[in-house]
Motif scaffolding. Structure first.
Motif, mmCIF file in Angstrom:
data_model
loop_
_atom_site.group_PDB
_atom_site.id
_atom_site.type_symbol
_atom_site.label_atom_id
_atom_site.label_comp_id
_atom_site.label_asym_id
_atom_site.label_seq_id
_atom_site.Cartn_x
_atom_site.Cartn_y
_atom_site.Cartn_z
ATOM 1 N N LEU A 5 -15.676 -7.932 -13.267
ATOM 2 C CA LEU A 5 -15.458 -7.650 -11.941
ATOM 3 C C LEU A 5 -15.166 -9.027 -11.158
ATOM 4 N N ASN A 6 -14.274 -8.809 -9.927
ATOM 5 C CA ASN A 6 -14.101 -9.886 -9.038
ATOM 6 C C ASN A 6 -15.455 -9.970 -8.014
ATOM 7 N N TRP A 7 -16.536 -10.648 -8.282
ATOM 8 C CA TRP A 7 -17.669 -10.564 -7.438
ATOM 9 C C TRP A 7 -17.463 -10.868 -6.045
ATOM 10 N N SER A 8 -16.396 -11.698 -5.776
ATOM 11 C CA SER A 8 -16.215 -12.106 -4.474
ATOM 12 C C SER A 8 -15.741 -10.980 -3.446
ATOM 13 N N GLU A 9 -15.257 -9.834 -4.062
ATOM 14 C CA GLU A 9 -14.955 -8.728 -3.535
ATOM 15 C C GLU A 9 -15.804 -7.420 -3.423
ATOM 16 N N LEU A 10 -17.211 -7.786 -3.955
ATOM 17 C CA LEU A 10 -18.261 -6.731 -3.904
ATOM 18 C C LEU A 10 -18.911 -6.874 -2.600
ATOM 19 N N ASP A 11 -19.561 -5.779 -2.194
ATOM 20 C CA ASP A 11 -20.201 -5.689 -0.977
ATOM 21 C C ASP A 11 -21.834 -5.574 -1.392
ATOM 22 N N ALA A 12 -22.307 -5.022 -2.613
ATOM 23 C CA ALA A 12 -23.645 -4.776 -2.909
ATOM 24 C C ALA A 12 -23.510 -4.605 -4.312
ATOM 25 N N LEU A 13 -24.800 -5.044 -4.808
ATOM 26 C CA LEU A 13 -25.219 -4.559 -6.299
ATOM 27 C C LEU A 13 -26.240 -3.592 -6.211
ATOM 28 N N VAL A 14 -26.148 -2.396 -6.614
ATOM 29 C CA VAL A 14 -27.496 -1.565 -6.548
ATOM 30 C C VAL A 14 -27.924 -1.395 -7.862
ATOM 31 N N LEU A 15 -29.313 -2.025 -8.019
ATOM 32 C CA LEU A 15 -29.797 -2.150 -9.182
ATOM 33 C C LEU A 15 -30.899 -0.968 -9.131
ATOM 34 N N ALA A 16 -31.187 -0.401 -10.585
ATOM 35 C CA ALA A 16 -31.960 0.550 -10.941
ATOM 36 C C ALA A 16 -33.600 -0.336 -11.008
ATOM 37 N N PRO A 17 -34.594 0.322 -10.455
ATOM 38 C CA PRO A 17 -35.791 -0.518 -10.050
ATOM 39 C C PRO A 17 -36.428 -0.947 -11.663
ATOM 40 N N GLY A 18 -36.017 -0.248 -12.662
ATOM 41 C CA GLY A 18 -36.669 -0.552 -14.069
ATOM 42 C C GLY A 18 -35.767 -2.193 -14.415
ATOM 43 N N VAL A 19 -34.740 -2.625 -13.849
ATOM 44 C CA VAL A 19 -34.304 -3.891 -14.219
ATOM 45 C C VAL A 19 -34.693 -4.960 -13.561
ATOM 46 N N PRO A 20 -34.923 -6.059 -14.466
ATOM 47 C CA PRO A 20 -35.765 -7.081 -13.913
ATOM 48 C C PRO A 20 -34.793 -7.785 -12.667
ATOM 49 N N LEU A 21 -35.446 -7.909 -11.554
ATOM 50 C CA LEU A 21 -34.740 -8.564 -10.261
ATOM 51 C C LEU A 21 -35.204 -10.255 -10.353
ATOM 52 N N THR A 22 -36.375 -10.431 -10.838
ATOM 53 C CA THR A 22 -36.642 -11.933 -10.753
ATOM 54 C C THR A 22 -37.530 -12.590 -12.089
ATOM 55 N N HIS A 23 -38.219 -11.640 -12.771
ATOM 56 C CA HIS A 23 -39.140 -11.996 -13.720
ATOM 57 C C HIS A 23 -38.921 -10.975 -14.692
ATOM 58 N N PRO A 24 -39.156 -11.323 -16.175
ATOM 59 C CA PRO A 24 -39.450 -12.581 -16.524
ATOM 60 C C PRO A 24 -38.112 -13.844 -16.411
ATOM 61 N N LYS A 25 -37.042 -13.055 -16.188
ATOM 62 C CA LYS A 25 -36.007 -13.819 -15.795
ATOM 63 C C LYS A 25 -34.851 -12.797 -15.353
ATOM 64 N N PRO A 26 -33.964 -12.851 -14.196
ATOM 65 C CA PRO A 26 -33.440 -12.127 -13.542
ATOM 66 C C PRO A 26 -32.168 -11.371 -14.680
ATOM 67 N N HIS A 27 -31.964 -10.281 -14.427
ATOM 68 C CA HIS A 27 -31.131 -9.480 -15.373
ATOM 69 C C HIS A 27 -29.482 -10.229 -15.211
ATOM 70 N N TRP A 28 -28.650 -10.244 -16.074
ATOM 71 C CA TRP A 28 -27.510 -10.938 -15.951
ATOM 72 C C TRP A 28 -26.499 -10.582 -14.761
ATOM 73 N N SER A 29 -26.928 -8.939 -14.421
ATOM 74 C CA SER A 29 -25.960 -8.608 -13.321
ATOM 75 C C SER A 29 -26.620 -9.016 -11.947
ATOM 76 N N ALA A 30 -27.914 -9.281 -11.977
ATOM 77 C CA ALA A 30 -28.614 -10.106 -10.740
ATOM 78 C C ALA A 30 -28.161 -11.571 -10.540
ATOM 79 N N ASP A 31 -27.909 -12.212 -11.795
ATOM 80 C CA ASP A 31 -27.254 -13.416 -11.977
ATOM 81 C C ASP A 31 -25.887 -13.652 -11.203
ATOM 82 N N LEU A 32 -25.157 -12.548 -11.539
ATOM 83 C CA LEU A 32 -23.899 -12.616 -11.078
ATOM 84 C C LEU A 32 -23.768 -12.448 -9.679
ATOM 85 N N ALA A 33 -24.669 -11.491 -9.200
ATOM 86 C CA ALA A 33 -24.788 -10.940 -7.657
ATOM 87 C C ALA A 33 -25.209 -12.096 -6.871
ATOM 88 N N ASN A 34 -26.224 -12.997 -7.472
ATOM 89 C CA ASN A 34 -26.798 -14.051 -6.496
ATOM 90 C C ASN A 34 -25.973 -15.204 -6.463
#
Length: 438
Positions: free
Chosen positions: A61-90
């Motif tokens: 995807l072209n992440w500059s065109e996205l308004d939000a990433l909705v993440l399932a609660p079981g997917v790592p947001l920060t630890h032990p390391k962010p999931h790759w989708s969170a890295d792309l969003a950040n």
């Protein structure tokens, strides 16, 4: 199902297509969002696509065109390391949110004054959530209960002033819900848990605290160091403590609320229900008829005065301490995938244990602790063997208690399946009279 009109016309990526993820995807679609969904499991993606969910690899995807990433609660947001989708969003400056946040945004648009009760805590939050909902329903209120307790929050009724939403929130969900602002927020307790996902106990506590800091009314248990300090910073909060029980609170006719930990749950439920206009008489009646929850201090059978209790939800030492403190003459079935700290903190309660029956990966380590404190034990390895051994040796007013003080994942997919296996094994040894398989 709640149609998320608050996200109409927004370009949204969603990662995680488990049960709550599918519900969230459909709620976004029904509300008019432009949606792209993905999961790390190709079979899950294929199934979702076959069911009409729009899917594609989020990395394309072209992440500059996205308004939000909705993440399932079981997917790592920060630890032990962010999931790759969170890295792309950040990296693209795209906000990362979850289903509880989406519920709050829809509520703010359609019914901002609708009553929302949100409950969190390391231990007891599911029982407290169910108890609040039960007492309110028994008093004639219309209630929608969900969240971490099992029903995804977006599958509940639409926010409305006629419906009281009672929602259990895990730390994972709170971390993805910056706009969470309940009518009444409940923080029961804080002890060490989920540090693999939050890094430090202090960070975990800070996330839990967010639930009450934006609440119109905050109800805070003050029986541990962290929550006591949090209450001190919230001078207008309703403080509850098992050391300060109002005379009107009587659990003698509430068999499903046995033990000091359930006293804390009951005090929290009472505080919430009083805020919502119930009388003490209505609350006491609701407590008496509360059936309890499966896998949480659940009495599943009795044979010749020997009680069989399923507390499979006791997945850490602090939770197991509550059930160990509630009984004496315990035939304790314990073990699984050990959590940080093991069972050393339970030493003051070892005199309650007649014998321990050790199961799972933690058995050797737990045996070392118990043996060092002269607690009789046997390495049973599996749950069915432990039930047979404990049942054969139990007599008088013994209690055969499953309180694993460990996660289930070495032998079972979750604590519910572990509890079901205990109930089935008890049924085998007491002649088919056990209750509670879910």
């Amino acid at each position: 199902m709640i149609a998320l009109s608050c996200m109409a016309g927004r370009n949204v990526a969603l990662f995680g297509l488990g049960g709550s993820g599918i519900v969230t995807a459909r709620a976004l679609m029904d509300g008019g969002a432009t949606l792209t969904c993905f999961d790390d499991n190709p079979n899950t993606v294929a199934k979702a696509a076959a069911d009409g969910i729009p899917t594609a690899d989020l990395r394309a995807l072209n992440w500059s065109e996205l308004d939000a990433l909705v993440l399932a609660p079981g997917v790592p947001l920060t630890h032990p390391k962010p999931h790759w989708s969170a890295d792309l969003a950040n990296a693209a400056g795209v906000e990362i949110i979850g289903d509880v946040e989406l519920f709050c945004r829809q509520r703010a648009v359609t019914a901002p004054s609708s009553p929302l009760v949100a409950i969190t805590g390391t231990n007891g939050k599911s029982t407290t959530t169910a108890l609040i909902a039960h007492v309110l329903q028994s008093a004639g209120k219309t209630v929608a209960m969900g969240g971490n307790i099992g029903v995804p929050v977006l599958r509940l009724a639409e926010p409305s002033v006629e419906v009281i939403h009672v929602v259990e929130c895990s730390s994972y969900q709170i971390d993805l819900a910056p706009g969470l602002n309940p009518t009444i927020g409940v923080l029961l307790n804080i002890s060490s848990d989920h540090l693999d996902r939050h890094g430090t106990l202090e960070n975990y506590a800070e996330i839990k605290t967010r639930l009450v800091t934006k609440s119109s009314v905050a109800v805070v248990g003050v029986d541990d160091t962290f929550t006591g300090a949090i209450a001190d910073d919230l001078p207008d909060c309703v403080r509850i403590s098992v050391k300060d029980v109002p005379a009107s609170v009587d659990l003698s006719n509430a068999p499903s609320l046995r033990g000091e930990h359930n006293l804390q749950n009951a005090l929290a439920a009472r505080a919430v229900c009083l805020e919502l206009g119930l009388s003490d008489e209505q609350i006491t009646a609701g407590f008496a008829s509360f059936p309890g929850l499966a896998h949480r201090m659940q009495i599943v059978g009795e044979r010749d005065d020997v009680l069989f209790v399923n507390d499979s939800k006791a997945t850490n030492a602090d939770a197991a301490a509550k059930s160990l403190a509630s009984f004496s003459n315990i035939r304790w079935i314990v073990g699984g995938l050990a959590k940080e700290g093991g069972i050393g903190s339970l030493k003051p309660l070892f005199p309650h244990v007649s014998k321990a029956y050790l199961i799972g990966e933690s058995a050797p380590d737990f045996a070392s602790v118990l043996g060092g404190h002269d607690v009789p034990y046997e390495i049973s390895s599996t749950l069915d063997v432990a039930v047979k051994q404990a049942s054969a040796e139990a007599a008088g007013e013994d209690v055969v208690l499953l309180a694993p003080a460990a996660a289930s994942f070495d032998q079972f997919p979750n604590f519910e399946k572990r509890g079901d296996a205990f109930v089935a094994a008890v049924k085998d040894v007491i002649g088919g009279k056990a209750e509670g398989v879910t």
